[in-house]
Design an enzyme around this catalytic site. Sequence first.
Site, PDB file in Angstrom:
ATOM      1  CE  LYS A 115      -4.329  -1.859   1.213  1.00  0.00           C
ATOM      2  NZ  LYS A 115      -5.686  -1.865   2.036  1.00  0.00           N
ATOM      3  CE  LYS A 198      -5.756  -8.591  -0.681  1.00  0.00           C
ATOM      4  NZ  LYS A 198      -7.071  -8.322  -0.052  1.00  0.00           N
ATOM      5  CE  LYS A 201     -13.296  -4.088   1.661  1.00  0.00           C
ATOM      6  NZ  LYS A 201     -12.036  -3.655   2.376  1.00  0.00           N
TER       7      LYS A 201
HETATM    8  P1  ATP Z   1      -8.722  -3.020   0.622  1.00  0.00           P
HETATM    9  O1  ATP Z   1      -8.729  -3.290  -0.895  1.00  0.00           O
HETATM   10  O2  ATP Z   1      -9.363  -1.790   0.845  1.00  0.00           O
HETATM   11  O3  ATP Z   1      -7.462  -3.279   0.946  1.00  0.00           O
HETATM   12  P2  ATP Z   1      -9.731  -5.887   0.791  1.00  0.00           P
HETATM   13  O4  ATP Z   1     -10.640  -6.002  -0.207  1.00  0.00           O
HETATM   14  O5  ATP Z   1      -8.409  -6.258   0.483  1.00  0.00           O
HETATM   15  O6  ATP Z   1      -9.604  -4.214   0.942  1.00  0.00           O
HETATM   16  P3  ATP Z   1      -9.941  -6.154   3.613  1.00  0.00           P
HETATM   17  O7  ATP Z   1     -10.877  -5.132   4.332  1.00  0.00           O
HETATM   18  O8  ATP Z   1      -8.429  -5.658   3.679  1.00  0.00           O
HETATM   19  O9  ATP Z   1     -10.357  -6.224   2.147  1.00  0.00           O
HETATM   20  O10 ATP Z   1      -9.988  -7.371   4.146  1.00  0.00           O
HETATM   21  C1  ATP Z   1     -11.307  -7.840   4.876  1.00  0.00           C
HETATM   22  C2  ATP Z   1     -11.310  -9.469   4.857  1.00  0.00           C
HETATM   23  O11 ATP Z   1     -11.559 -10.053   3.558  1.00  0.00           O
HETATM   24  C3  ATP Z   1      -9.820  -9.742   5.488  1.00  0.00           C
HETATM   25  O12 ATP Z   1     -10.252 -11.039   6.398  1.00  0.00           O
HETATM   26  C4  ATP Z   1      -9.095 -10.355   4.183  1.00  0.00           C
HETATM   27  O13 ATP Z   1      -8.224 -11.404   4.659  1.00  0.00           O
HETATM   28  C5  ATP Z   1     -10.550 -10.892   3.405  1.00  0.00           C
HETATM   29  N1  ATP Z   1     -10.068 -10.709   2.043  1.00  0.00           N
HETATM   30  C6  ATP Z   1      -9.855  -9.802   1.252  1.00  0.00           C
HETATM   31  N2  ATP Z   1      -9.543  -9.876   0.057  1.00  0.00           N
HETATM   32  C7  ATP Z   1      -9.484 -11.285  -0.105  1.00  0.00           C
HETATM   33  C8  ATP Z   1      -9.251 -12.033  -1.097  1.00  0.00           C
HETATM   34  N3  ATP Z   1      -9.136 -11.610  -2.423  1.00  0.00           N
HETATM   35  N4  ATP Z   1      -9.454 -13.380  -1.081  1.00  0.00           N
HETATM   36  C9  ATP Z   1     -10.007 -13.984   0.328  1.00  0.00           C
HETATM   37  N5  ATP Z   1     -10.030 -13.242   1.240  1.00  0.00           N
HETATM   38  C10 ATP Z   1      -9.881 -11.607   1.043  1.00  0.00           C
END
Ligand code: ATP
Length: 335
Positions: A115, A198, A201
């Site tokens: 990040k 990955k 969102k």
């Molecule tokens: P951002 O893009 O804002 O960092 P993010 O989509 O990576 O958000 P987080 O809020 O960081 O999501 O994660 C929330 C939960 O979802 C955590 O438990 C994280 O491990 C899980 N998670 C996020 N992305 C994935 C993915 N691609 N596959 C499986 N689990 C995920």
Amino acid sequence: MTSAKKTMLSAIQPSNRLTIGNYLGALKNWVKLQHDYDCIFFSVNLHAITVRQDPAELKEQTYRAIATYLAAGINADEATLFIQSQVPEHAELAWVLNCFTYMGELGRMTQYKDKSAKQGQNIPAGLFSYPTLMAADILLYRTHLVPVGEDQKQHIELTRDIAIRMNNLFGKDLFQIPEVYIPPVGARIMSLQAPTSKMSKSDTDVNASVYLNDTDDQIRKKVKRAVTDSGTEIAYDEEKPGVRNLLNIQSALTGKPIPELVAAYAGKQYGHLKVDTAELVVEAVGPIRNRTDELMKDHGYLEKILAKGAERARTRARTQLKILYDRIGLVNPNG
Ligand code: ATP
Ligand code: LTN
């Protein structure tokens, strides 16, 4: 409320609408495990501001996250649900933990490296100390189990290290040492557009993720446009990250083992895999989307659940903070 059950706690950042990655890596397992634990789930808006957010959208998404937890099947009568900023004890404990965490430890975090690389020159200090706020979230409630996706494992290991360090300094029973729960399938759903990264969102490419409020048509289009690989054979292969990702999504949604899915696709084309995956995603997301929309119209109901949750959480959090303050020599708010 006290309970004989062990405590399970998890949270998601309201940094955008939630994706099927968040659902399969985290939320689906909260729902599956919820009855065996005393559950605490919240929306981590203090974490979300470590990168810039639009204030109106942040607020909307914070409530939407809670509505989505309920829509996915979290039982509001049993679980403690709240918004992180409603429980100021999180920020309070985070400060103390910052004083017992090393710069070297924080600098090694993969999420920080990824990040901060996107931030240019001005990297907010909050992005660096993000994991100590997450450790505070977990350690405030004497948490036993934290169900998350694979990307969060490193943060939970750091939480354990900080807790063990402080227990060694101030007494073995100061903090409960938490365990991580990573699901066997679905722990790392990949971007539909770049299947070696990955699904996230906050990805700027909206076609990279299926959001939990996408329409059925949007879901079908996104899955059908998913980047697949050269060749035609449907195999679960390192060299075929696009195909692997679709198979992983199917397996996480249906519970069917990968070899069974692969065997059923013998002699079939990528197109078949995409159509089937799209329909399974539509089937899973549709009811969650519709129920979330209904709940978002009933703000009074959400506020009631959140007020009750925040109050319950604050009582528990204050008890843990009092013990900590006494042990480390800080004067408590009431002396
Ligand atoms: P951002 O893009 O804002 O960092 P993010 O989509 O990576 O958000 P987080 O809020 O960081 O999501 O994660 C929330 C939960 O979802 C955590 O438990 C994280 O491990 C899980 N998670 C996020 N992305 C994935 C993915 N691609 N596959 C499986 N689990 C995920
Ligand atoms: N850092 C997590 C979100 C998060 C979290 C938590 C998860 C904040 N506090 C406590 C589990 C327990 C992420 O998914 N990025």
